[in-house]
Scaffold this motif. Sequence first.
Motif, PDB file in Angstrom:
ATOM      1  N   ALA A  11       0.836  -1.203   0.000  1.00  0.00           N
ATOM      2  CA  ALA A  11       0.000   0.000   0.000  1.00  0.00           C
ATOM      3  C   ALA A  11       0.872   1.254   0.000  1.00  0.00           C
ATOM      4  O   ALA A  11       0.617   2.202  -0.751  1.00  0.00           O
ATOM      5  N   ALA A  12       1.900   1.264   0.835  1.00  0.00           N
ATOM      6  CA  ALA A  12       2.825   2.413   0.870  1.00  0.00           C
ATOM      7  C   ALA A  12       3.528   2.580  -0.475  1.00  0.00           C
ATOM      8  O   ALA A  12       3.688   3.707  -0.969  1.00  0.00           O
ATOM      9  N   ASP A  13       3.934   1.461  -1.067  1.00  0.00           N
ATOM     10  CA  ASP A  13       4.578   1.513  -2.385  1.00  0.00           C
ATOM     11  C   ASP A  13       3.620   2.053  -3.445  1.00  0.00           C
ATOM     12  O   ASP A  13       4.019   2.840  -4.313  1.00  0.00           O
ATOM     13  N   ALA A  14       2.354   1.654  -3.375  1.00  0.00           N
ATOM     14  CA  ALA A  14       1.359   2.131  -4.352  1.00  0.00           C
ATOM     15  C   ALA A  14       1.182   3.641  -4.250  1.00  0.00           C
ATOM     16  O   ALA A  14       1.089   4.331  -5.270  1.00  0.00           O
ATOM     17  N   ILE A  15       1.141   4.157  -3.027  1.00  0.00           N
ATOM     18  CA  ILE A  15       1.011   5.612  -2.847  1.00  0.00           C
ATOM     19  C   ILE A  15       2.221   6.320  -3.453  1.00  0.00           C
ATOM     20  O   ILE A  15       2.077   7.304  -4.192  1.00  0.00           O
ATOM     21  N   ALA A  16       3.415   5.814  -3.179  1.00  0.00           N
ATOM     22  CA  ALA A  16       4.638   6.426  -3.725  1.00  0.00           C
ATOM     23  C   ALA A  16       4.695   6.300  -5.245  1.00  0.00           C
ATOM     24  O   ALA A  16       5.078   7.248  -5.939  1.00  0.00           O
ATOM     25  N   ASP A  17       4.291   5.132  -5.777  1.00  0.00           N
ATOM     26  CA  ASP A  17       4.316   4.920  -7.226  1.00  0.00           C
ATOM     27  C   ASP A  17       3.381   5.884  -7.950  1.00  0.00           C
ATOM     28  O   ASP A  17       3.701   6.375  -9.027  1.00  0.00           O
ATOM     29  N   ALA A  19       2.566   8.872  -7.033  1.00  0.00           N
ATOM     30  CA  ALA A  19       3.212  10.190  -7.050  1.00  0.00           C
ATOM     31  C   ALA A  19       4.295  10.228  -8.132  1.00  0.00           C
ATOM     32  O   ALA A  19       4.369  11.184  -8.908  1.00  0.00           O
ATOM     33  N   ALA A  20       5.103   9.199  -8.179  1.00  0.00           N
ATOM     34  CA  ALA A  20       6.182   9.152  -9.169  1.00  0.00           C
ATOM     35  C   ALA A  20       5.625   9.140 -10.593  1.00  0.00           C
ATOM     36  O   ALA A  20       6.172   9.800 -11.478  1.00  0.00           O
ATOM     37  N   ARG A  22       3.091  10.534 -11.687  1.00  0.00           N
ATOM     38  CA  ARG A  22       2.556  11.855 -12.038  1.00  0.00           C
ATOM     39  C   ARG A  22       3.611  12.960 -11.869  1.00  0.00           C
ATOM     40  O   ARG A  22       3.323  14.133 -12.001  1.00  0.00           O
ATOM     41  N   ASP A  23       4.841  12.532 -11.526  1.00  0.00           N
ATOM     42  CA  ASP A  23       5.969  13.452 -11.374  1.00  0.00           C
ATOM     43  C   ASP A  23       5.666  14.561 -10.362  1.00  0.00           C
ATOM     44  O   ASP A  23       5.908  15.736 -10.612  1.00  0.00           O
ATOM     45  N   VAL A  24       5.098  14.152  -9.220  1.00  0.00           N
ATOM     46  CA  VAL A  24       4.834  15.091  -8.125  1.00  0.00           C
ATOM     47  C   VAL A  24       5.412  14.506  -6.840  1.00  0.00           C
ATOM     48  O   VAL A  24       5.658  13.306  -6.742  1.00  0.00           O
ATOM     49  N   ALA A  25       5.623  15.367  -5.844  1.00  0.00           N
ATOM     50  CA  ALA A  25       6.199  14.913  -4.576  1.00  0.00           C
ATOM     51  C   ALA A  25       5.251  13.951  -3.852  1.00  0.00           C
ATOM     52  O   ALA A  25       5.683  12.965  -3.269  1.00  0.00           O
ATOM     53  N   ALA A  26       3.960  14.272  -3.864  1.00  0.00           N
ATOM     54  CA  ALA A  26       2.962  13.419  -3.204  1.00  0.00           C
ATOM     55  C   ALA A  26       1.648  13.554  -3.963  1.00  0.00           C
ATOM     56  O   ALA A  26       1.124  14.657  -4.086  1.00  0.00           O
ATOM     57  N   GLU A  27       1.153  12.442  -4.480  1.00  0.00           N
ATOM     58  CA  GLU A  27      -0.104  12.476  -5.223  1.00  0.00           C
ATOM     59  C   GLU A  27      -1.255  12.461  -4.232  1.00  0.00           C
ATOM     60  O   GLU A  27      -1.495  11.485  -3.548  1.00  0.00           O
ATOM     61  N   ARG A  28      -1.943  13.588  -4.127  1.00  0.00           N
ATOM     62  CA  ARG A  28      -3.085  13.716  -3.229  1.00  0.00           C
ATOM     63  C   ARG A  28      -4.204  14.387  -4.011  1.00  0.00           C
ATOM     64  O   ARG A  28      -4.358  15.606  -3.983  1.00  0.00           O
ATOM     65  N   SER A  29      -4.967  13.593  -4.731  1.00  0.00           N
ATOM     66  CA  SER A  29      -5.990  14.129  -5.616  1.00  0.00           C
ATOM     67  C   SER A  29      -7.381  14.194  -4.990  1.00  0.00           C
ATOM     68  O   SER A  29      -8.318  14.677  -5.633  1.00  0.00           O
ATOM     69  N   MET A  30      -7.537  13.744  -3.759  1.00  0.00           N
ATOM     70  CA  MET A  30      -8.879  13.655  -3.196  1.00  0.00           C
ATOM     71  C   MET A  30      -9.508  15.021  -2.981  1.00  0.00           C
ATOM     72  O   MET A  30     -10.725  15.172  -3.171  1.00  0.00           O
ATOM     73  N   ALA A  31      -8.769  16.032  -2.601  1.00  0.00           N
ATOM     74  CA  ALA A  31      -9.357  17.368  -2.416  1.00  0.00           C
ATOM     75  C   ALA A  31     -10.003  17.840  -3.721  1.00  0.00           C
ATOM     76  O   ALA A  31     -11.130  18.343  -3.722  1.00  0.00           O
ATOM     77  N   ARG A  32      -9.297  17.655  -4.839  1.00  0.00           N
ATOM     78  CA  ARG A  32      -9.874  18.014  -6.133  1.00  0.00           C
ATOM     79  C   ARG A  32     -11.064  17.128  -6.477  1.00  0.00           C
ATOM     80  O   ARG A  32     -12.051  17.570  -7.050  1.00  0.00           O
TER      81      ARG A  32
END
Length: 141
Positions: A11-17, A19-20, A22-32
């Motif tokens: 799960a941690a790897d999936a979160i990091a993957d 982000a990578a 999408r070339d961003v530091a942390a992919e956090r799209s839920m607010a949008r």
Amino acid sequence: MKSAPQILTAAADAIADRAASRDVAAERSMARTVKTFAALTGHNINEREGWVFMAVLKLARAQAGALNPDDYVDGAAYIGLAGECAENVPTMPLEMLNEPVRASETRRVLEAAMFKRPTTHVVQLEFSQEADIAPPSRRQK
């Protein structure tokens, strides 16, 4: 099936993957996502609720068909993301956490979601002394 630590690591790897990829530091799209959802439907949920919704989706999917480990990996990731943003999103007032919650209504809503029975109204949990579930500090012995 993987062990619990393996699922959490995946799960941690999936979160990091994500982000990578999408070339961003942390992919956090839920607010949008929840803002878009509100614009489309008129229903407002906060970011934490969006992550919890996705975790429930994964739980519902895990109940159908053949075993798919992805349901558990993604579910763990969504719960982690909900926890990450929980400190920044208002939740239930602290004084209500010690009140018992009616399990029967909660159970009905979860069953409806998991077994595709439609619900047509907003559910409000009731807090009372006669409730089915109470925090350990309030249970009668």
